[in-house]
Enzyme design. Structure first.
Site, short mmCIF file in Angstrom:
data_model
loop_
_atom_site.label_atom_id
_atom_site.label_comp_id
_atom_site.label_asym_id
_atom_site.label_seq_id
_atom_site.Cartn_x
_atom_site.Cartn_y
_atom_site.Cartn_z
N GLU A 112 46.82 42.74 37.16
CA GLU A 112 46.61 41.48 37.90
C GLU A 112 47.93 41.02 38.54
O GLU A 112 47.94 40.54 39.67
CB GLU A 112 46.06 40.39 36.98
CG GLU A 112 44.67 40.68 36.45
CD GLU A 112 43.62 40.88 37.54
OE1 GLU A 112 43.69 40.21 38.58
OE2 GLU A 112 42.74 41.75 37.36
N TRP B 245 48.29 42.72 41.66
CA TRP B 245 47.55 42.17 42.81
C TRP B 245 48.47 41.26 43.63
O TRP B 245 48.40 41.18 44.85
CB TRP B 245 46.31 41.38 42.35
CG TRP B 245 45.08 42.23 42.26
CD1 TRP B 245 44.54 42.75 41.13
CD2 TRP B 245 44.24 42.67 43.35
NE1 TRP B 245 43.41 43.48 41.44
CE2 TRP B 245 43.21 43.44 42.79
CE3 TRP B 245 44.27 42.48 44.73
CZ2 TRP B 245 42.20 44.03 43.57
CZ3 TRP B 245 43.26 43.07 45.51
CH2 TRP B 245 42.26 43.83 44.92
N TRP C 131 32.10 30.75 63.64
CA TRP C 131 32.04 29.97 62.41
C TRP C 131 31.39 28.63 62.71
O TRP C 131 31.49 28.12 63.83
CB TRP C 131 33.44 29.76 61.84
CG TRP C 131 34.17 31.03 61.52
CD1 TRP C 131 35.14 31.62 62.27
CD2 TRP C 131 33.99 31.87 60.37
NE1 TRP C 131 35.59 32.78 61.65
CE2 TRP C 131 34.90 32.95 60.49
CE3 TRP C 131 33.15 31.82 59.25
CZ2 TRP C 131 35.00 33.97 59.54
CZ3 TRP C 131 33.25 32.83 58.31
CH2 TRP C 131 34.15 33.89 58.45
N ASN D 103 40.37 31.62 38.38
CA ASN D 103 40.17 32.65 39.40
C ASN D 103 38.70 32.91 39.73
O ASN D 103 38.33 33.01 40.90
CB ASN D 103 40.84 33.95 38.96
CG ASN D 103 40.62 35.06 39.97
OD1 ASN D 103 41.00 34.95 41.13
ND2 ASN D 103 39.96 36.13 39.54
N TRP E 41 37.25 30.99 57.05
CA TRP E 41 38.05 31.14 55.84
C TRP E 41 39.38 30.42 55.96
O TRP E 41 39.95 29.95 54.97
CB TRP E 41 38.26 32.62 55.49
CG TRP E 41 39.02 33.43 56.51
CD1 TRP E 41 38.48 34.22 57.48
CD2 TRP E 41 40.44 33.55 56.66
NE1 TRP E 41 39.47 34.80 58.24
CE2 TRP E 41 40.69 34.41 57.75
CE3 TRP E 41 41.53 33.01 55.98
CZ2 TRP E 41 41.97 34.74 58.19
CZ3 TRP E 41 42.82 33.34 56.41
CH2 TRP E 41 43.02 34.19 57.50
N TRP F 107 41.72 34.74 50.12
CA TRP F 107 40.66 34.18 50.97
C TRP F 107 40.05 35.27 51.84
O TRP F 107 38.84 35.33 52.01
CB TRP F 107 41.20 33.03 51.83
CG TRP F 107 41.07 31.73 51.10
CD1 TRP F 107 42.00 31.13 50.30
CD2 TRP F 107 39.91 30.88 51.06
NE1 TRP F 107 41.49 29.97 49.77
CE2 TRP F 107 40.22 29.79 50.22
CE3 TRP F 107 38.65 30.95 51.64
CZ2 TRP F 107 39.30 28.77 49.96
CZ3 TRP F 107 37.73 29.93 51.38
CH2 TRP F 107 38.05 28.86 50.55
P1 FAD Z 1 46.35 35.62 35.28
O1 FAD Z 1 45.00 36.22 35.21
O2 FAD Z 1 47.02 35.29 34.02
O3 FAD Z 1 47.25 36.64 36.12
C1 FAD Z 1 48.67 36.69 36.03
C2 FAD Z 1 49.30 36.61 37.40
O4 FAD Z 1 48.86 37.68 38.21
C3 FAD Z 1 48.91 35.35 38.17
O5 FAD Z 1 49.72 34.26 37.82
C4 FAD Z 1 49.10 35.80 39.61
O6 FAD Z 1 50.45 35.72 40.00
C5 FAD Z 1 48.69 37.25 39.56
N1 FAD Z 1 47.27 37.36 39.93
C6 FAD Z 1 46.20 37.28 39.12
N2 FAD Z 1 45.05 37.46 39.83
C7 FAD Z 1 45.43 37.65 41.10
C8 FAD Z 1 44.72 37.90 42.33
N3 FAD Z 1 43.39 38.02 42.36
N4 FAD Z 1 45.42 38.04 43.46
C9 FAD Z 1 46.77 37.95 43.46
N5 FAD Z 1 47.50 37.72 42.34
C10 FAD Z 1 46.84 37.58 41.18
N6 FAD Z 1 46.94 33.06 43.32
C11 FAD Z 1 48.13 32.48 43.54
O7 FAD Z 1 49.09 32.74 42.81
N7 FAD Z 1 48.29 31.58 44.56
C12 FAD Z 1 47.26 31.26 45.42
O8 FAD Z 1 47.46 30.46 46.35
C13 FAD Z 1 45.99 31.85 45.18
N8 FAD Z 1 44.92 31.53 45.96
C14 FAD Z 1 43.71 32.12 45.71
C15 FAD Z 1 42.61 31.81 46.53
C16 FAD Z 1 41.37 32.39 46.30
C17 FAD Z 1 40.21 32.07 47.20
C18 FAD Z 1 41.21 33.31 45.24
C19 FAD Z 1 39.89 33.94 44.98
C20 FAD Z 1 42.29 33.62 44.43
C21 FAD Z 1 43.55 33.06 44.65
N9 FAD Z 1 44.66 33.38 43.84
C22 FAD Z 1 45.87 32.79 44.10
C23 FAD Z 1 44.59 34.47 42.84
C24 FAD Z 1 44.22 34.03 41.41
O9 FAD Z 1 43.09 33.22 41.44
C25 FAD Z 1 45.35 33.29 40.70
O10 FAD Z 1 46.55 34.02 40.80
C26 FAD Z 1 45.03 33.12 39.21
O11 FAD Z 1 43.83 32.41 39.05
C27 FAD Z 1 46.16 32.38 38.56
O12 FAD Z 1 45.87 32.14 37.22
P2 FAD Z 1 46.67 32.84 36.06
O13 FAD Z 1 48.12 32.72 36.33
O14 FAD Z 1 46.17 32.30 34.78
O15 FAD Z 1 46.23 34.36 36.26
#
Ligand code: FAD
Length: 466
Positions: free
Chosen positions: A269, A272, A300, A335, A353, A376
């Protein structure tokens, strides 16, 4: 005054593993640090929630820097004029910063670098926010990656540089008062919800690894549970760097091999995030252009009323409303729910979007220049490695699967507190007696759905197919 080194802080608000700061402290000369809230044209201004986070994070960093003899200043204005001013004021001979990767920021920094160099300064930039920089990883053909899985496989084989060890202290100074405006009145929910700053980030990581990592693979999709790391705003502002996370997890796996698969899942993750930065660097401005150009031909819908209902968590679709209210009140959303709210907006409501991305940009504390637009576009289907356009989340079945008892919905949408589990994700299908008993008057105490999920799904499929 003796010559000094200036560190320009941006998305790296930490002491540990901060390459620009560490390099500055190696010189036997005073070190100044500056944060500039940039107003230069072309650079994306921070959103409201991110500014609140920034305020608290700078205040925390100010004290920590002073303990190491580094004076932090805060300025607002165009960095292209503010930075040379500070260079003159501090009589800096060297200017160091950690790199950023968006196209506008990069060309801005390149211009500044050459201007400062032509004034005779030594200017150096470093990698402070990625495991691996976008130009250091490529497919066998030498092209950028467009798909996550091969990117992740390649990343795992790359040597990741170890975090920088302890940095030497200069003599401590008194922490200078930072000239920061107080956070706005609406920021209380955010400030109370989070512990902000480098120290907090370290604690959050340690607690996550100790208590939550083992169940991360199974529980990370359940929005009611505290099951993910909640590191995203800390990473966004660089209160912790990804190399620190990478090595903390690797060391844990070495000492406790039973954590290997959970640890790998978590690191994937984090990868990602790296992938989003890879796209940010290699593609045209991903916050304003669809990565698949044909998506920019979609007509849109302009529907201000629906957009407002979505923003305020008043769509009548419980899990979407719960997520949008969690976002509004805390600056963060789970997420799984980010995916559902984004899918409702871009598919069922057929709203661009970019409109949703902008709302998230303004309201998320982790609003990230790479992750936000890339995610997005993933949901909208326009991204490099996107969910196929025909995958449209059904927020009712998703709610029933990932929030089976409805506790997440009830937490954020208290109007639904009395609804039995069976109907909490679809109150409009409950009979009058059930609604009465729950004290719910649809259209009065809680909205009817603003969109019919089935017909809007077909409309989206039709539009996207074309
Ligand atoms: P954990 O599951 O603990 O993951 C650890 C770290 O991995 C996160 O802090 C993040 O840096 C990275 N990560 C995890 N999932 C993703 C993912 N799908 N894509 C990219 N990096 C990821 N994340 C942001 O950091 N900033 C945003 O502005 C952002 N906008 C989003 C918008 C949408 C529409 C969606 C669907 C997702 C977005 N995310 C964003 C990705 C993700 O939702 C968040 O990183 C995550 O929910 C953060 O929670 P966590 O730190 O507990 O994640």
């Amino acid at each position: 005054m003796a010559s000094s080194t200036l560190v320009w802080l941006r998305n790296d608000l930490r002491i540990a593993d901060n390459p620009a700061l560490a390099a500055a402290l190696k010189h036997d000369a005073p070190v100044h640090a500056v944060y500039v809230l940039e107003t230069d044209r072309g650079l994306r201004p921070l959103g409201g929630a991110a500014k609140v986070w920034l305020h608290e994070s700078l205040a925390a960093l100010n004290g920590a820097l002073a303990e190491r003899g580094v004076r932090l200043s805060y300025r607002e204005g165009e960095s292209r004029t503010v930075l040379p001013e500070i260079v003159r004021e501090t009589r800096a001979e060297r200017v160091y910063w950690n790199r950023r990767y968006d196209p506008a920021g990069r060309s801005h920094d390149a211009a500044l670098k050459s201007a400062l160099k032509s004034d005779g300064l030594a200017v150096e930039s470093f990698n402070g926010s990625l495991l691996i920089e976008p130009w250091d990883i490529a497919t066998k053909q030498g092209t950028p990656y467009g798909v996550f899985t091969p990117f992740w496989k390649a990343l795992k084989d790359k040597p990741i540089p170890e975090p920088i060890g302890r940095i030497e202290k200069h003599a401590a100074i008194a922490a200078p008062a930072l000239d920061l405006d107080a956070p706005p009145f609406w920021a209380d929910g955010i400030v109370q919800r989070w512990a902000i700053g480098e120290k907090a980030a370290k604690t959050v990581l340690a607690d996550f690894l100790d208590d939550l990592l083992a169940d991360y693979p199974t529980d990370r999709d359940l929005p009611r549970k505290r099951a993910t790391s909640e590191m995203s705003p800390h990473l966004r502002f660089g209160e912790i760097g990804p190399r620190q996370i990478w090595f903390a997890v690797r060391h844990l796996i070495d000492s406790k091999p039973s954590m290997a698969s959970a640890g790998e899942k978590f690191l994937s993750e984090v990868a990602w995030r790296e992938f989003s930065y890879h796209l940010l660097y290699h593609r045209d401005d991903i916050a304003s252009h669809s990565m698949q150009e044909r998506f920019d031909e979609i007509e849109w819908r302009a529907d201000a009323k629906a957009l407002h209902a979505w923003q305020k968590g008043q769509t009548g679709i419980p899990i979407v409303d719960a997520g949008m209210r969690q976002l509004w009140q805390t600056g963060w959303m789970h997420n799984r729910v980010r995916m559902l709210t984004a899918s409702l907006l871009t598919k069922n409501l057929l709203i661009d979007w970019r409109t949703g991305e902008n709302w998230f940009w303004d309201t998320l504390v982790d609003a990230d220049p790479a992750n936000n637009p890339a995610s997005w576009q993933w949901v909208a289907g326009s991204g490099a490695d996107a969910a196929p356009y025909f995958r449209i989340f059904n927020p009712v079945t998703q709610g029933e699967k990932f929030d089976p008892g409805g506790d997440y919905v009830r937490e954020w949408v208290p109007e639904l507190k009395g609804m039995p589990d069976k109907w909490v994700h679809k109150p409009w299908l409950a009979d009058a007696a059930t609604l009465d008993k729950a004290g719910l008057k649809l259209g009065v105490t809680y909205p009817e759905p603003i969109v019919d999920l089935k017909s809007s799904r077909e409309r989206a499929l039709d539009t996207l197919k074309r």
